[in-house]
Design a protein around this motif. Structure first.
Motif, PDB file in Angstrom:
ATOM      1  N   GLY A  82      -2.198   6.644 -17.183  1.00  0.00           N
ATOM      2  CA  GLY A  82      -2.972   7.179 -18.360  1.00  0.00           C
ATOM      3  C   GLY A  82      -3.926   6.327 -19.013  1.00  0.00           C
ATOM      4  O   GLY A  82      -3.649   4.988 -18.801  1.00  0.00           O
ATOM      5  N   SER A  83      -4.783   6.772 -19.764  1.00  0.00           N
ATOM      6  CA  SER A  83      -5.580   5.891 -20.752  1.00  0.00           C
ATOM      7  C   SER A  83      -5.765   6.659 -22.025  1.00  0.00           C
ATOM      8  O   SER A  83      -5.407   7.804 -22.125  1.00  0.00           O
ATOM      9  CB  SER A  83      -6.959   5.917 -19.962  1.00  0.00           C
ATOM     10  N   PHE A  84      -6.386   5.875 -23.014  1.00  0.00           N
ATOM     11  CA  PHE A  84      -6.450   6.413 -24.403  1.00  0.00           C
ATOM     12  C   PHE A  84      -7.523   5.793 -24.915  1.00  0.00           C
ATOM     13  O   PHE A  84      -7.968   4.731 -24.541  1.00  0.00           O
ATOM     14  CB  PHE A  84      -5.071   6.340 -25.181  1.00  0.00           C
ATOM     15  N   THR A  85      -8.200   6.594 -26.018  1.00  0.00           N
ATOM     16  CA  THR A  85      -9.236   6.117 -26.844  1.00  0.00           C
ATOM     17  C   THR A  85      -8.783   6.194 -28.413  1.00  0.00           C
ATOM     18  O   THR A  85      -8.523   7.406 -28.374  1.00  0.00           O
ATOM     19  CB  THR A  85     -10.470   6.625 -26.467  1.00  0.00           C
ATOM     20  N   LEU A  86      -9.110   5.209 -29.035  1.00  0.00           N
ATOM     21  CA  LEU A  86      -8.923   5.343 -30.587  1.00  0.00           C
ATOM     22  C   LEU A  86     -10.313   5.616 -31.096  1.00  0.00           C
ATOM     23  O   LEU A  86     -11.418   5.451 -30.534  1.00  0.00           O
ATOM     24  CB  LEU A  86      -8.230   4.006 -31.043  1.00  0.00           C
ATOM     25  N   PRO A  87     -10.246   6.119 -32.238  1.00  0.00           N
ATOM     26  CA  PRO A  87     -11.570   6.430 -32.838  1.00  0.00           C
ATOM     27  C   PRO A  87     -12.405   5.324 -33.317  1.00  0.00           C
ATOM     28  O   PRO A  87     -13.623   5.577 -33.599  1.00  0.00           O
ATOM     29  CB  PRO A  87     -11.253   7.613 -33.894  1.00  0.00           C
ATOM     30  N   ALA A  88     -11.465   4.243 -33.754  1.00  0.00           N
ATOM     31  CA  ALA A  88     -12.184   3.002 -34.280  1.00  0.00           C
ATOM     32  C   ALA A  88     -11.295   1.817 -34.019  1.00  0.00           C
ATOM     33  O   ALA A  88     -10.070   2.017 -33.839  1.00  0.00           O
ATOM     34  CB  ALA A  88     -12.462   3.238 -35.792  1.00  0.00           C
ATOM     35  N   PHE A  98       3.361   7.001 -23.561  1.00  0.00           N
ATOM     36  CA  PHE A  98       3.234   7.974 -22.649  1.00  0.00           C
ATOM     37  C   PHE A  98       4.760   7.934 -22.149  1.00  0.00           C
ATOM     38  O   PHE A  98       5.099   7.068 -21.516  1.00  0.00           O
ATOM     39  CB  PHE A  98       2.296   7.751 -21.539  1.00  0.00           C
ATOM     40  N   SER A  99       5.385   9.259 -22.163  1.00  0.00           N
ATOM     41  CA  SER A  99       6.694   9.503 -21.603  1.00  0.00           C
ATOM     42  C   SER A  99       6.791  10.362 -20.394  1.00  0.00           C
ATOM     43  O   SER A  99       5.905  11.478 -20.592  1.00  0.00           O
ATOM     44  CB  SER A  99       7.637   9.945 -22.379  1.00  0.00           C
ATOM     45  N   VAL A 100       7.382   9.975 -19.220  1.00  0.00           N
ATOM     46  CA  VAL A 100       7.328  10.715 -18.114  1.00  0.00           C
ATOM     47  C   VAL A 100       8.782  11.232 -18.022  1.00  0.00           C
ATOM     48  O   VAL A 100       9.801  10.582 -18.199  1.00  0.00           O
ATOM     49  CB  VAL A 100       7.117  10.050 -17.147  1.00  0.00           C
ATOM     50  N   PHE A 101       8.961  12.900 -17.995  1.00  0.00           N
ATOM     51  CA  PHE A 101      10.143  13.516 -17.765  1.00  0.00           C
ATOM     52  C   PHE A 101      10.339  14.087 -16.238  1.00  0.00           C
ATOM     53  O   PHE A 101       9.436  14.591 -15.913  1.00  0.00           O
ATOM     54  CB  PHE A 101      10.212  14.651 -18.716  1.00  0.00           C
ATOM     55  N   ALA A 116      -7.712  -3.267 -29.345  1.00  0.00           N
ATOM     56  CA  ALA A 116      -8.847  -2.679 -28.847  1.00  0.00           C
ATOM     57  C   ALA A 116      -9.024  -1.232 -29.118  1.00  0.00           C
ATOM     58  O   ALA A 116      -7.659  -0.282 -29.330  1.00  0.00           O
ATOM     59  CB  ALA A 116      -9.033  -2.944 -27.472  1.00  0.00           C
ATOM     60  N   THR A 117     -10.182  -0.550 -28.743  1.00  0.00           N
ATOM     61  CA  THR A 117     -10.093   1.040 -28.981  1.00  0.00           C
ATOM     62  C   THR A 117      -9.813   1.631 -27.628  1.00  0.00           C
ATOM     63  O   THR A 117      -9.758   2.898 -27.785  1.00  0.00           O
ATOM     64  CB  THR A 117     -11.573   1.375 -29.270  1.00  0.00           C
ATOM     65  N   THR A 118      -9.609   1.186 -26.360  1.00  0.00           N
ATOM     66  CA  THR A 118      -9.236   1.749 -25.433  1.00  0.00           C
ATOM     67  C   THR A 118      -7.904   0.974 -24.595  1.00  0.00           C
ATOM     68  O   THR A 118      -7.570  -0.191 -25.207  1.00  0.00           O
ATOM     69  CB  THR A 118     -10.288   1.805 -24.333  1.00  0.00           C
ATOM     70  N   GLY A 119      -7.245   1.721 -23.866  1.00  0.00           N
ATOM     71  CA  GLY A 119      -6.098   1.244 -23.124  1.00  0.00           C
ATOM     72  C   GLY A 119      -5.478   1.971 -21.953  1.00  0.00           C
ATOM     73  O   GLY A 119      -5.886   3.101 -22.014  1.00  0.00           O
ATOM     74  N   ILE A 120      -4.613   1.293 -21.285  1.00  0.00           N
ATOM     75  CA  ILE A 120      -4.093   2.000 -20.261  1.00  0.00           C
ATOM     76  C   ILE A 120      -2.651   2.189 -20.168  1.00  0.00           C
ATOM     77  O   ILE A 120      -2.053   1.137 -20.775  1.00  0.00           O
ATOM     78  CB  ILE A 120      -4.831   1.534 -18.695  1.00  0.00           C
ATOM     79  N   THR A 149      -5.956  10.709 -21.423  1.00  0.00           N
ATOM     80  CA  THR A 149      -6.152  11.316 -20.236  1.00  0.00           C
ATOM     81  C   THR A 149      -4.950  10.807 -19.080  1.00  0.00           C
ATOM     82  O   THR A 149      -4.403   9.570 -19.403  1.00  0.00           O
ATOM     83  CB  THR A 149      -7.381  11.010 -19.591  1.00  0.00           C
ATOM     84  N   GLY A 150      -4.674  11.602 -18.037  1.00  0.00           N
ATOM     85  CA  GLY A 150      -3.627  11.151 -17.217  1.00  0.00           C
ATOM     86  C   GLY A 150      -4.092  11.548 -15.949  1.00  0.00           C
ATOM     87  O   GLY A 150      -4.575  12.706 -15.577  1.00  0.00           O
ATOM     88  N   ILE A 151      -3.182  10.841 -14.957  1.00  0.00           N
ATOM     89  CA  ILE A 151      -3.311  11.275 -13.540  1.00  0.00           C
ATOM     90  C   ILE A 151      -1.624  11.291 -12.993  1.00  0.00           C
ATOM     91  O   ILE A 151      -1.151  10.170 -13.261  1.00  0.00           O
ATOM     92  CB  ILE A 151      -3.939  10.466 -12.517  1.00  0.00           C
ATOM     93  N   LEU A 152      -1.171  12.449 -12.561  1.00  0.00           N
ATOM     94  CA  LEU A 152       0.166  12.506 -12.227  1.00  0.00           C
ATOM     95  C   LEU A 152       0.111  12.724 -10.770  1.00  0.00           C
ATOM     96  O   LEU A 152      -0.579  13.749 -10.338  1.00  0.00           O
ATOM     97  CB  LEU A 152       0.992  13.430 -12.938  1.00  0.00           C
TER      98      LEU A 152
END
Length: 159
Positions: A82-88, A98-101, A116-120, A149-152
């Motif tokens: 997964g990845s994420f972006t913060l607005p600032a 991110f939790s997987v069930f 930082a404004t992005t991460g994985i 976003t994510g790839i499963l």
């Protein structure tokens, strides 16, 4: 073999008696989906809509609310990226989870503490699933997320 905490650990994960009838012996069971969310509120648990099919074989279904449903009992390799972006850039270090069930809570795809404004985030594991079990992912953040976003990937492991 991995067993969910609510199952008897002495019980066999996979019953092989009629597997050849269901799976045609040797047909791979693999599913890969992706999805994205825009504008996620702080401190809410939101299911990622992992509904865009990248690859799918028989024995896999994709539910409308996202994830991968297996149609056969067995041991499966699960991979989530997964990845994420913060607005600032945040003033304090946010906590993004991110939790997987599978179908119970299975694990957390950890993210590094960062301003930082992005991460994985990543997670990979072997789990025992039953026919009809759905693997899905949720995201929660201590701050507003611009996107996640994510790839499963779910793939049956042959014995």
């Amino acid at each position: 073999m991995s067993h969910p905490p609510d199952r008897n650990t002495n019980e066999k994960c996979c019953q092989k008696e009629d597997e050849c009838i269901v799976n045609n012996c040797g047909t791979p069971v693999v599913g890969e989906t992706v999805g994205a969310l825009i504008g996620i509120a702080a401190n809410t648990i939101t299911r990622l809509p992992l509904t865009t099919v990248i690859f799918k074989t028989p024995g896999i279904k994709i539910p409308q609310d996202g994830g991968i449903t297996v149609q056969e009992d067995g041991e499966y390799f699960i991979s989530f990226n997964g990845s994420f972006t913060l607005p600032a850039a945040p003033a304090t270090t946010p906590i993004i989870t991110f939790s997987v069930f599978t179908p119970n809570f299975s694990g957390t795809a950890l993210t590094a503490s960062t301003t930082a404004t992005t991460g994985i985030a990543t997670l990979a594991e072997l789990v025992c699933l039953r026919a009809g079990d759905t693997v899905y992912v949720t995201v929660r953040s201590s701050t507003i997320l611009a996107s996640a976003t994510g790839i499963l990937v779910v793939a049956k492991v042959e014995d």
